[in-house]
Write a protein that holds these residues in place. Structure first.
Motif, mmCIF file in Angstrom:
data_model
loop_
_atom_site.group_PDB
_atom_site.id
_atom_site.type_symbol
_atom_site.label_atom_id
_atom_site.label_comp_id
_atom_site.label_asym_id
_atom_site.label_seq_id
_atom_site.Cartn_x
_atom_site.Cartn_y
_atom_site.Cartn_z
ATOM 1 N N ILE A 6 -28.575 58.631 -66.881
ATOM 2 C CA ILE A 6 -28.779 58.243 -65.484
ATOM 3 C C ILE A 6 -27.442 58.308 -64.762
ATOM 4 N N PHE A 7 -27.380 59.069 -63.681
ATOM 5 C CA PHE A 7 -26.149 59.159 -62.875
ATOM 6 C C PHE A 7 -26.285 58.204 -61.697
ATOM 7 N N MET B 187 -24.215 45.663 -62.586
ATOM 8 C CA MET B 187 -25.558 45.130 -62.796
ATOM 9 C C MET B 187 -26.496 46.220 -63.327
ATOM 10 N N VAL B 188 -26.434 47.390 -62.689
ATOM 11 C CA VAL B 188 -27.289 48.503 -63.102
ATOM 12 C C VAL B 188 -26.913 48.987 -64.499
ATOM 13 N N GLN B 189 -25.627 49.092 -64.745
ATOM 14 C CA GLN B 189 -25.163 49.571 -66.047
ATOM 15 C C GLN B 189 -25.587 48.627 -67.169
ATOM 16 N N ASP B 190 -25.438 47.326 -66.947
ATOM 17 C CA ASP B 190 -25.840 46.345 -67.964
ATOM 18 C C ASP B 190 -27.329 46.456 -68.263
ATOM 19 N N ALA B 191 -28.140 46.594 -67.201
ATOM 20 C CA ALA B 191 -29.591 46.656 -67.385
ATOM 21 C C ALA B 191 -30.015 47.935 -68.098
ATOM 22 N N LEU B 192 -29.431 49.060 -67.698
ATOM 23 C CA LEU B 192 -29.858 50.341 -68.260
ATOM 24 C C LEU B 192 -29.391 50.539 -69.695
ATOM 25 N N THR B 193 -28.181 50.078 -70.014
ATOM 26 C CA THR B 193 -27.686 50.239 -71.387
ATOM 27 C C THR B 193 -28.515 49.424 -72.380
ATOM 28 N N TRP C 263 -31.588 49.252 -72.340
ATOM 29 C CA TRP C 263 -32.746 50.100 -72.621
ATOM 30 C C TRP C 263 -32.328 51.458 -73.188
ATOM 31 N N LYS C 264 -31.088 51.515 -73.645
ATOM 32 C CA LYS C 264 -30.552 52.701 -74.330
ATOM 33 C C LYS C 264 -30.414 53.917 -73.421
ATOM 34 N N TYR C 265 -30.225 53.678 -72.114
ATOM 35 C CA TYR C 265 -29.910 54.771 -71.203
ATOM 36 C C TYR C 265 -28.394 54.961 -71.155
ATOM 37 N N GLU C 266 -27.969 56.197 -71.061
ATOM 38 C CA GLU C 266 -26.549 56.486 -70.835
ATOM 39 C C GLU C 266 -26.311 56.474 -69.329
ATOM 40 N N VAL C 267 -25.286 55.754 -68.889
ATOM 41 C CA VAL C 267 -25.000 55.629 -67.454
ATOM 42 C C VAL C 267 -23.696 56.355 -67.123
ATOM 43 N N VAL C 268 -23.753 57.209 -66.106
ATOM 44 C CA VAL C 268 -22.573 57.949 -65.638
ATOM 45 C C VAL C 268 -22.345 57.581 -64.183
ATOM 46 N N THR C 269 -21.087 57.404 -63.789
ATOM 47 C CA THR C 269 -20.748 57.047 -62.413
ATOM 48 C C THR C 269 -19.768 58.048 -61.813
ATOM 49 N N VAL C 270 -19.533 57.929 -60.523
ATOM 50 C CA VAL C 270 -18.668 58.867 -59.791
ATOM 51 C C VAL C 270 -17.194 58.548 -60.022
ATOM 52 N N HIS C 271 -16.403 59.585 -60.241
ATOM 53 C CA HIS C 271 -14.949 59.437 -60.359
ATOM 54 C C HIS C 271 -14.221 60.001 -59.146
ATOM 55 N N ASP C 272 -14.749 61.075 -58.576
ATOM 56 C CA ASP C 272 -14.102 61.742 -57.441
ATOM 57 C C ASP C 272 -15.100 61.807 -56.287
ATOM 58 N N THR D 58 -33.382 44.341 -61.262
ATOM 59 C CA THR D 58 -33.269 45.421 -62.247
ATOM 60 C C THR D 58 -34.620 45.703 -62.895
ATOM 61 N N THR D 59 -35.522 44.720 -62.899
ATOM 62 C CA THR D 59 -36.864 44.931 -63.448
ATOM 63 C C THR D 59 -37.617 45.980 -62.638
ATOM 64 N N VAL D 60 -37.534 45.851 -61.300
ATOM 65 C CA VAL D 60 -38.193 46.829 -60.420
ATOM 66 C C VAL D 60 -37.531 48.196 -60.571
ATOM 67 N N LEU D 61 -36.203 48.211 -60.633
ATOM 68 C CA LEU D 61 -35.486 49.471 -60.792
ATOM 69 C C LEU D 61 -35.897 50.169 -62.083
ATOM 70 N N LEU D 62 -35.937 49.432 -63.174
ATOM 71 C CA LEU D 62 -36.334 50.012 -64.455
ATOM 72 C C LEU D 62 -37.751 50.576 -64.405
ATOM 73 N N ALA D 63 -38.646 49.851 -63.736
ATOM 74 C CA ALA D 63 -40.032 50.318 -63.621
ATOM 75 C C ALA D 63 -40.095 51.647 -62.882
ATOM 76 N N LYS D 64 -39.315 51.772 -61.814
ATOM 77 C CA LYS D 64 -39.309 53.011 -61.046
ATOM 78 C C LYS D 64 -38.711 54.165 -61.857
ATOM 79 N N ILE D 65 -37.622 53.884 -62.563
ATOM 80 C CA ILE D 65 -36.992 54.906 -63.402
ATOM 81 C C ILE D 65 -37.961 55.384 -64.473
#
Length: 225
Positions: A4-5, A16-22, A24-33, A105-112
């Motif tokens: 998930i980017f 918050m998003v990273q804690d919730a997604l990890t 559930w064993k999702y890999e989280v990537v964020t913006v650097h530039d 994060t529950t709603v976010l996870l459901a949508k994902i």
């Protein structure tokens, strides 16, 4: 591992998003530039993207448009203000769903999970006449060429193919695609139909998508066109 980017500049929300997604064993990537968000997203090749609207350089609308040129992963927009206008504009640019700040994060996870599940459950290839639609890659191919669809455009086309030559009511499409989302109304559906028709025109199929005024939409085969 599903990737998930997250295109968001608020560190608290990112955490918050990273804690919730990890969990559930999702890999989280964020913006650097922040000057090359689209390049980073394309290079990461994510399974799904979360997009905030208000960002440090260009806004989310700009980056959604840029990303959609090279990446067809599902996009969930995160929006705080003026939700109707934001969502309509984001969907016109290629977004698939939305969530409002503040959100759980529950709603976010459901949508994902719903978006990812929708992609996984589709049949691999659907055919009508000499047209071939791959529901995993969202690519439509015929003798006139190949066109890439967004996940929502692809899901919409798949429904219409499965009901070939039969009118599908607007409310049914809304329920199937977005579970009757509060802010996703007929205008939202019309935007997606317009975008789908534009892409169909690139492979000479725009006249195969019919509007039944006041009722819904119908995809027809060569005999009906």
């Amino acid at each position: 591992m599903t990737k998930i980017f997250v295109v968001e500049d608020n560190l608290a929300i990112i955490q918050m998003v990273q804690d919730a997604l990890t969990k559930w064993k999702y890999e989280v990537v964020t913006v650097h530039d922040w000057d090359h968000v689209d390049d980073e997203v394309v290079a990461a090749d994510p399974d799904l993207i979360l997009f905030d609207i208000t960002l440090p350089t260009f806004d989310g609308f700009y980056w959604i448009h840029a990303v959609r040129k090279h990446c067809q992963a599902p996009i969930i927009v995160i929006s705080a203000a003026d939700i109707d206008n934001n969502i309509m504009r984001a969907i016109a640019l290629g977004a698939d769903d939305y969530i409002m700040k503040p959100f759980s994060t529950t709603v976010l996870l459901a949508k994902i999970q719903a978006l990812l599940r929708r992609q996984e459950s589709d049949e691999r290839e659907l055919k009508w006449d000499d047209n071939h639609f791959n529901a995993l890659t969202n690519q439509l191919t015929n003798s006139a060429g190949t066109v890439a669809l967004s996940p929502t455009e692809g899901a919409l086309l798949a429904i219409l193919i499965n009901h070939l030559n039969h009118t599908v009511e607007k409310q049914s499409l809304l329920e199937w695609l977005w579970q009757g989302g509060k802010f996703l109304n007929e205008n939202t559906l019309n935007v997606n139909i317009s975008r789908l028709r534009t892409k169909l025109s690139t492979v000479n199929l725009d006249d195969h998508l019919r509007t039944e005024r006041g009722v819904g939409y119908r995809l027809v085969n060569d005999h009906e066109s």
